[in-house]
Structures are given as structure tokens and as C-alpha cells.
Design an enzyme around this catalytic site. Sequence first.
Site, PDB file in Angstrom:
ATOM      1  CB  SER A 204     -11.982  40.965  70.659  1.00 36.57           C
ATOM      2  OG  SER A 204     -12.501  41.324  69.439  1.00 36.57           O
TER       3      SER A 204
ATOM      4  CG  ASP B 213     -13.100  33.608  67.892  1.00 39.14           C
ATOM      5  OD1 ASP B 213     -13.247  32.592  67.185  1.00 39.14           O
ATOM      6  OD2 ASP B 213     -13.679  34.683  67.664  1.00 39.14           O
TER       7      ASP B 213
ATOM      8  CG  LEU C 289      -8.118  37.553  60.572  1.00 36.08           C
ATOM      9  CD1 LEU C 289      -6.832  38.069  59.927  1.00 36.08           C
ATOM     10  CD2 LEU C 289      -8.428  36.148  60.036  1.00 36.08           C
ATOM     11  CB  SER C 290      -9.935  35.980  66.978  1.00 38.33           C
ATOM     12  OG  SER C 290     -10.998  35.243  66.553  1.00 38.33           O
TER      13      SER C 290
ATOM     14  CG  HIS D 126     -22.244  31.856  62.696  1.00 39.10           C
ATOM     15  ND1 HIS D 126     -22.513  32.880  63.577  1.00 39.10           N
ATOM     16  CD2 HIS D 126     -21.567  32.410  61.671  1.00 39.10           C
ATOM     17  CE1 HIS D 126     -22.024  34.019  63.088  1.00 39.10           C
ATOM     18  NE2 HIS D 126     -21.433  33.754  61.930  1.00 39.10           N
TER      19      HIS D 126
ATOM     20  CG  ASP E 241     -18.531  29.340  68.584  1.00 37.68           C
ATOM     21  OD1 ASP E 241     -19.586  29.807  68.101  1.00 37.68           O
ATOM     22  OD2 ASP E 241     -17.544  30.063  68.875  1.00 37.68           O
TER      23      ASP E 241
ATOM     24  N   GLY F 103     -11.229  44.116  63.302  1.00 38.75           N
ATOM     25  CA  GLY F 103     -12.476  44.040  62.531  1.00 38.75           C
ATOM     26  C   GLY F 103     -12.346  43.192  61.282  1.00 38.75           C
ATOM     27  CB  ALA F 104      -9.625  41.537  59.602  1.00 38.47           C
TER      28      ALA F 104
ATOM     29  CB  SER G 163      -3.478  50.684  73.322  1.00 36.91           C
ATOM     30  OG  SER G 163      -3.382  50.421  71.948  1.00 36.91           O
TER      31      SER G 163
HETATM   32  C1  GAF Z   1     -17.001  34.997  65.991  1.00 39.70           C
HETATM   33  C2  GAF Z   1     -17.263  34.520  67.403  1.00 39.70           C
HETATM   34  F1  GAF Z   1     -16.436  35.172  68.275  1.00 39.70           F
HETATM   35  C3  GAF Z   1     -17.059  33.015  67.528  1.00 39.70           C
HETATM   36  O1  GAF Z   1     -17.410  32.589  68.807  1.00 39.70           O
HETATM   37  C4  GAF Z   1     -17.861  32.266  66.459  1.00 39.70           C
HETATM   38  O2  GAF Z   1     -19.222  32.226  66.802  1.00 39.70           O
HETATM   39  C5  GAF Z   1     -17.649  32.887  65.086  1.00 39.70           C
HETATM   40  O3  GAF Z   1     -17.859  34.292  65.098  1.00 39.70           O
HETATM   41  C6  GAF Z   1     -18.557  32.279  64.058  1.00 39.70           C
HETATM   42  O4  GAF Z   1     -18.243  30.945  63.866  1.00 39.70           O
HETATM   43  O5  GAF Z   1     -15.661  34.818  65.667  1.00 39.70           O
END
Ligand code: GAF
Length: 386
Positions: A126, A170, A123-124, A33, A35, A120-121, A66
Site C-alpha cells: 500500500s 513504510d 511488505l508495504s 510497532h 514508529d 497482504g504479505a 490497475s
Molecule cells: C505496518 C505499518 F504500516 C507501519 O507504520 C508500522 O507500524 C508497522 O506496521 C509495524 O512496525 O507496516
Amino acid sequence: MNVAGLAAHFEELVGGRPRIFRAPGRVNLIGEHTDYNDGYVMPAAIGFSAYVALGPRPDRKLLIRSEEFARQFEFDLDRLPQQRTGEWCDYVLGVAVVLQRQGLNLAGANLLIDGEIPIGAGLSSSAAIEVASALALMSRSEGHLPLPEIAKLCQTAENTFVGARVGIMDQFVSCLGKARHALLLDCRTLAFELAPIPAGIQLVVCNTMVKHDLATGTYNTRRAECEEAVRYFAKWNPAVRALRDVSVDLLKRHAADLPPTILKRCSHVIHENQRTLDAARAFTQGDLAKMGELMRESHQSLRDLYQVSCRELDVMVEAAAGLPGYIGGRMTGGGFGGCTVNLVRHEHAADFATRISERFRQATGIEPQIYICSAEDGARELSPSF
Ligand code: GAF
């Protein structure tokens, strides 16, 4: 499905051999949190990826399918919806819309998306779909953007189209991650350094199986709280543009005047920035004890000050304590569920996975998933060599 399987399925559905683009998910070692506060983060790209198979179409249509969702979508490139549809395709569509807004002339394409990053885990998944889609869509245009620009463009798509006000971390690490390295990123300037992950260390990611959803309120609320703090500090010092510009001293001087919740939020961000810089130094010098300590402090701060942890994440962090080979761990990503990241000595990683699962299952009744990961390279086109 593996990459050859994706290509074969594309040929069966659409015909023709596709080009395939891959973008990885990520785990954040420290700097949470920070970035969107113009601060520092230290993530690594991991071996779970999103894949986009693309083939040309002679018309001006974008057909998006998909492997995971039954519904498919067809859009006219000359009339792309300018607002989210609320469907899974928004991550792809948003990228197409932003590419067009930036003046890229897209051509008709069939897209087949496949993902192996748990959704939803935290791990990005999206960001990985956005980045792989951007590479794929750009391959059907004459324009070419460097990777940092692609990361920014994907962030814009998520902010303005999907509606989650995420920072740049991410998308950036999905684009520019490097095998065997974590990436220390200055989110204001986008300058970055690669920090080698010390030999013999494994990243063990523990999924609580509690799903989080960034587009829903609390993440955006945290951002708004940080913005409120910035407005307050800017009254005293107009040079303050983000919490990145607030020193520990300035925070101390005004602590008594800030509303208690806002004080907690900025204390987390301001100290987390320092922890991230300290962690990068510790990592580079191979000081794993220090790194472990900083990860533990980061978790406590996210739990008590930023308040984005949850019981299951806390249980998972506590469950790691004292296990052989454990160096340090914390929740990773946005929070409210998702995963913890743990640094574990290679020879103990498999045993760590078994024992942390048992402890977590006993405490929560939930069967977790444990992924023994290493840091991998960022996004690229796989074809024609896949
Ligand atoms: C999510 C957000 F996509 C990131 O940009 C970052 O803010 C993160 O939460 C928290 O560090 O992954």
C-alpha cells in the site's frame, strides 16, 4: 509485467507514451510497532515495487486502472470523494485528495497501476502504491515536495482517507531507501542514518502466505493501547508525549500500577526502541552475532508482549534455527500473518530457502514463498530511460 510491458499496455489502452514512476516495498529489520510511538525503526527498501504509468488528459478527470484488478475508476478532480470508497483505488485517490488539501493544483491524468509486491504479505504494497501515485500525480502539477514531505503526505492519506492509523516507516523508506543499506529512522524528528548491510549478507524474506489486513481492527487497537499508556505516564511526567519518552526506569517504577495488557504493550515498545539503536550499532560495527540476538529478542517480544505474531510466523522463525548461514530472523511488519525477515550468509541463501520451505511445509501444510532480497534504492521516476 515488466516496465516496458506496462508502457506498451498503457499505449494500447490509452494511447501515448506514459511517464513511469516506481516505489519499492520494504522489509523491516528491527523496530516494530515503534514508529507510531515516535520511536526508532530500521527498514530497508527491497526489489519488489509498485509502478504507476501516467499520461495527461485534456479534461479534469482522473482515470485509475490497475493491471491486477478489473474494475476501473473515474473521478472529477473538482469533486473528488472526501471519504474512502472501500475499493482498491483508495490508495491513489487518498493521495490525490491530500495533495489537493495541501494546495497542489492537480491536472487530469490517466493512470495505470502495476504492482509486484505480494498484497497482504506485510511488505508495504500500500505504501508503495501511495508513494508512486504521489510522484505521478505531482508530475501533473506545478508543485514540488521533497521526499520526506511526500512520505508524510502518503501517511496522512492512509490515516485519514483509507482509515489505517499506520506510522511513517513504510512510506519513508519507500521514498528514501538506499541500495545496500538499511535506514535507521527517528520517527519523531525524521532524522535518519544509513547503515550499510555488511558484505555477503542476504535478506531472505519468508512469506507464510497468511494474509494480514492493516485497516481491520487489531492494529488500531494496539495504537489505542499505546495512547492509553501515554496518558497514564503523562500524569506523572507531563513531558511524556509518546512512549518514546518513557524510560525503562519510569516503566519499572510504575509497572505494578499499570493494567497487565498495557504493561505488556509498553514493555515491548520501550525495549524495542533500545534494541533498534543497539542493532544499528551492531550492524555498523559488523557484529552480526549481536544483530541476530536482537532480532530473536524482538520476535519473542512481539509474540509474547505485543501479541501481534501468529502460529505460522512463529513456526517460520523456529524453522530457521540451526540452518547453515543463518544469523537471525523475526516477523516483519504489522504482524498477524505476512513474512519473516532473515539475515543469511550469501553462499547459504539458496539452500536456506529450500530447507526453510520444507520445514515450514511439514509443520503447517502451507507452501510458503521465499524471496532472496537485497536492499534497493527508494522511489523515483523511471522514464524516459526505462
Ligand atoms: C505496518 C505499518 F504500516 C507501519 O507504520 C508500522 O507500524 C508497522 O506496521 C509495524 O512496525 O507496516
